[in-house]
Design an enzyme around this catalytic site. Structure first.
Site, short mmCIF file in Angstrom:
data_model
loop_
_atom_site.label_atom_id
_atom_site.label_comp_id
_atom_site.label_asym_id
_atom_site.label_seq_id
_atom_site.Cartn_x
_atom_site.Cartn_y
_atom_site.Cartn_z
N LYS A 71 0.82 -1.22 0.00
CA LYS A 71 0.00 0.00 0.00
C LYS A 71 0.85 1.27 0.00
O LYS A 71 0.48 2.26 -0.60
CB LYS A 71 -0.91 0.02 1.23
CG LYS A 71 -2.16 -0.83 1.08
CD LYS A 71 -3.04 -0.62 2.30
CE LYS A 71 -4.37 -1.30 2.15
NZ LYS A 71 -5.29 -0.99 3.24
N ASP B 272 -10.04 3.54 1.52
CA ASP B 272 -10.27 3.16 2.92
C ASP B 272 -11.04 4.27 3.64
O ASP B 272 -11.80 4.01 4.57
CB ASP B 272 -8.95 2.88 3.64
CG ASP B 272 -8.41 1.49 3.32
OD1 ASP B 272 -9.21 0.64 2.89
OD2 ASP B 272 -7.19 1.26 3.48
P1 NAP Z 1 -0.76 -1.67 10.30
O1 NAP Z 1 -0.40 -0.58 9.35
O2 NAP Z 1 0.15 -2.83 10.48
O3 NAP Z 1 -1.03 -0.99 11.74
C1 NAP Z 1 -1.36 -1.76 12.84
C2 NAP Z 1 -1.58 -0.84 14.04
O4 NAP Z 1 -2.09 -1.66 15.09
C3 NAP Z 1 -0.31 -0.18 14.54
O5 NAP Z 1 -0.63 1.08 15.01
C4 NAP Z 1 0.11 -1.11 15.68
O6 NAP Z 1 0.77 -0.45 16.72
C5 NAP Z 1 -1.21 -1.57 16.22
N1 NAP Z 1 -1.10 -2.90 16.82
C6 NAP Z 1 -0.66 -4.03 16.22
N2 NAP Z 1 -0.72 -5.06 17.10
C7 NAP Z 1 -1.16 -4.53 18.27
C8 NAP Z 1 -1.40 -5.10 19.55
N3 NAP Z 1 -1.21 -6.40 19.79
N4 NAP Z 1 -1.85 -4.30 20.53
C9 NAP Z 1 -2.06 -2.97 20.29
N5 NAP Z 1 -1.84 -2.37 19.10
C10 NAP Z 1 -1.40 -3.16 18.09
O7 NAP Z 1 -2.18 -2.33 9.91
P2 NAP Z 1 -3.39 -1.60 9.17
O8 NAP Z 1 -3.29 -1.80 7.70
O9 NAP Z 1 -3.53 -0.24 9.71
O10 NAP Z 1 -4.62 -2.52 9.63
C11 NAP Z 1 -5.08 -2.51 10.97
C12 NAP Z 1 -6.30 -3.40 11.08
O11 NAP Z 1 -7.37 -2.89 10.30
C13 NAP Z 1 -6.07 -4.82 10.58
O12 NAP Z 1 -6.74 -5.72 11.42
C14 NAP Z 1 -6.72 -4.83 9.23
O13 NAP Z 1 -7.19 -6.13 8.86
C15 NAP Z 1 -7.88 -3.89 9.47
N6 NAP Z 1 -8.35 -3.31 8.21
C16 NAP Z 1 -9.62 -3.57 7.86
C17 NAP Z 1 -10.11 -3.03 6.70
C18 NAP Z 1 -11.53 -3.35 6.33
O14 NAP Z 1 -11.88 -3.14 5.18
N7 NAP Z 1 -12.35 -3.77 7.25
C19 NAP Z 1 -9.31 -2.22 5.89
C20 NAP Z 1 -8.00 -1.95 6.28
C21 NAP Z 1 -7.53 -2.50 7.46
P3 NAP Z 1 2.36 -0.17 16.71
O15 NAP Z 1 2.52 1.16 16.04
O16 NAP Z 1 2.70 -0.17 18.15
O17 NAP Z 1 2.98 -1.30 15.96
#
Ligand code: NAP
Length: 522
Positions: free
Chosen positions: A312, A349
């Site tokens: 992305k 998004d």
């Molecule tokens: P990302 O860029 O990897 O970011 C993950 C975030 O979550 C970071 O801020 C990370 O914190 C935090 N995190 C990870 N593990 C954690 C834990 N165990 N406890 C607390 N905080 C934690 O991922 P992303 O693309 O933003 O996606 C995040 C979520 O949204 C995923 O589950 C994804 O599947 C979902 N999502 C859903 C859709 C949909 O269409 N429904 C679309 C996009 C994303 P740190 O900064 O500390 O690492």
């Protein structure tokens, strides 16, 4: 597509127009093979009997004969691939030829003989076999997709009705090579071309578009019932990818990421394309490198692309232009390839966050807590801020949260201070809660708001949403975001309103089906 059958083949052997999908039967007893054939022949009247999977193929043929006599509408291929060439047959060349000859006598209109065996056999033995049945000469490379023209040149020395060339895709670009090969040669010869492997999945659909006479589908790949790596089920080829309608004018779309096998985007997008009568197909692209992905996007050529992890952010510098959201968030999840080959990036998004929320509350002046500071959190923060919400960011790594809050002119929040602000909305943009119903990003007493929005969409009802619901809080499951970001992509690509209701139904059913499949033991 009419088949260019070689003039010498007796037309009575093969229907002029073969179905697009041949269902490969690879059970290890003839009883199981025929039970599958019986249950699937109505929908899949083109069957390949993998006789090499049976312990005693000759002894099994009378039963296959009875089946084919009572199922005259079935077109059948008899295959007895040798172990040296990727099959399971360990007998002599003479016995391989005997099995194929008797397979024809049992009613198989076509027999498949691998090139290596055909080159070893006496030409008159091959001619005799072909005098009876339609002959497919096949070649399988289990390591790579290479030397396709040289392989065909070798095969053409053996007179046959079809030439089947199968490679293994280790990159998406291997599919490009297979497409080009089929496009260049299928006018002169009846070819079947496909790439095995997860990265070759697209060739199973696009091969027929490029000139392959047909392709192969599995009975149920998730149950291990496939005869080649990367096979898709015949049912999915027809119902999800609408292979029977794919033609030269079909627009190609896809979702690229690594991994990609479990993406639900093909289900949702192909549902939308079918519902809106768009001549398009949407495919999973397993891209192990960005370079490979970009090559594939340019060469296939793809009309539109959904981009998921890990590309992305890294795709952004390769785009010719982007919308304001992509530039702000620094991440792109949607690419359009213009007529002149230029790549335009969008981020949908934001629509995925804003649309479900605005159906429940007035976003302007709403107090919103966003958990996380990754790509999805950035979409929520910038998107909701743009709509006039007041945002607080709470992230595990506080400096990342602070940086995002600074960029978006939002506030930060410490976990210990959560009780100090009454929020209208809590958005979970972390993966906590994904894949189980146990984990939750907040303690029960911390879940205080009018609306809780969990971006996690598998399971549909996460622990966070369950607690919120029991507290009487309105909930927005991640599937709604998934549907709305996809709906916006669909609108950008096709200019038509997306059938969001049908998309939501399709993804909900797919998630329910997935939840019903027992997980393998660790
Ligand atoms: P990302 O860029 O990897 O970011 C993950 C975030 O979550 C970071 O801020 C990370 O914190 C935090 N995190 C990870 N593990 C954690 C834990 N165990 N406890 C607390 N905080 C934690 O991922 P992303 O693309 O933003 O996606 C995040 C979520 O949204 C995923 O589950 C994804 O599947 C979902 N999502 C859903 C859709 C949909 O269409 N429904 C679309 C996009 C994303 P740190 O900064 O500390 O690492």
């Amino acid at each position: 597509m009419a088949l260019a059958l070689s003039s010498t083949v007796a037309p009575r052997f093969i229907p002029q127009r073969l179905p697009r999908v041949c269902l490969a039967l690879g059970e290890d007893t003839v009883e199981d093979m025929l039970a599958t054939a019986e249950s699937m022949a109505r929908d899949n009247p083109f069957l390949e009997f993998r006789l090499d999977y049976l312990k005693q193929p000759l002894a099994a043929l009378p039963k296959i004969h009875r089946f084919l006599e009572t199922h005259q509408y079935v077109t059948a291929i008899g295959t007895c691939r040798r172990a040296d060439n990727g099959g399971k047959f360990k007998g002599s060349l003479a016995s391989e030829l005997e099995v194929l000859t008797k397979a024809h006598a049992a009613g198989c209109q076509l027999v498949d003989l691998e090139m290596q065996s055909a080159l070893k056999a006496k030409p008159d033995a091959i001619a005799r076999l072909r005098g009876r049945a339609g002959l497919i000469i096949s070649f399988h490379d289990f390591h790579a997709t290479r030397n396709l023209d040289e392989t065909l040149a070798k095969m053409l020395k053996i007179p046959a009705d079809f030439y089947k060339v199968v490679g293994t895709a280790t990159t998406l670009s291997d599919n490009v090579a297979m497409m080009k090969f089929l496009q260049a040669n299928s006018g002169q010869h009846s070819l079947i071309g496909v790439c095995m492997g997860e990265q070759g999945v697209i060739s199973r659909v696009l091969g027929v578009r490029a000139g392959s006479a047909f392709t192969f589908g599995a009975v149920d790949p998730s149950a291990g019932l496939k005869t080649a790596p990367g096979q898709i089920s015949a049912r999915d080829l027809r119902s999800i990818y609408r292979i029977d309608q794919v033609d030269a004018a079909t627009r190609i779309y896809g979702v690229a990421g690594d991994p990609i096998g479990h993406s639900l985007s093909p289900v949702i997008m192909n549902t939308a394309l079918r519902r809106e009568n768009v001549n398009g197909v949407y495919l999973p692209l397993h891209a192990k490198t960005l370079k490979d992905l970009l090559h594939c996007v340019r060469e296939i050529p793809l009309h539109g692309l959904s981009v998921t992890m890990p590309y992305k952010q890294s795709i952004v510098p390769h785009l010719d232009n982007t919308d304001a959201h992509t530039a702000k968030i620094g991440a792109c999840n949607t690419v359009v390839r213009g007529a002149e080959g230029k790549l335009y990036g969008f981020n949908t998004d934001i629509a995925g966050v804003v649309r479900p929320l605005e159906q429940r509350i007035t976003i302007e002046n709403a107090k919103v807590l966003v958990l996380g500071a990754g790509g999805a959190a950035r979409a929520a923060v910038f998107g909701l801020k743009e709509r006039g919400a007041e945002i607080w960011v709470l992230n595990r790594t506080s400096v990342k949260g602070q940086k995002l809050a600074r960029q978006a002119k939002a506030h930060t929040m410490k976990r210990a201070d959560l009780h100090k602000v009454a929020f209208d909305v809590i958005v979970n943009a972390t993966p906590v809660g994904m894949g189980n119903t146990r984990d939750c990003p907040l303690k029960d007493e911390e879940i205080q708001a009018r609306v809780v929005f969990d971006m996690v969409y598998d399971p549909v009802e996460t622990h966070l949403l369950r607690v919120a619901r029991t507290k009487g809080i309105a909930v927005i499951p991640g599937v709604e975001m998934f549907v709305q970001q996809a709906a916006r992509q669909f609108e950008i690509w096709t200019g038509k309103p997306a059938p969001a209701g049908d998309m939501l139904r399709a993804v909900t059913i797919a998630l329910q089906e997935r939840a019903a499949v027992p997980k393998p033991k660790a």
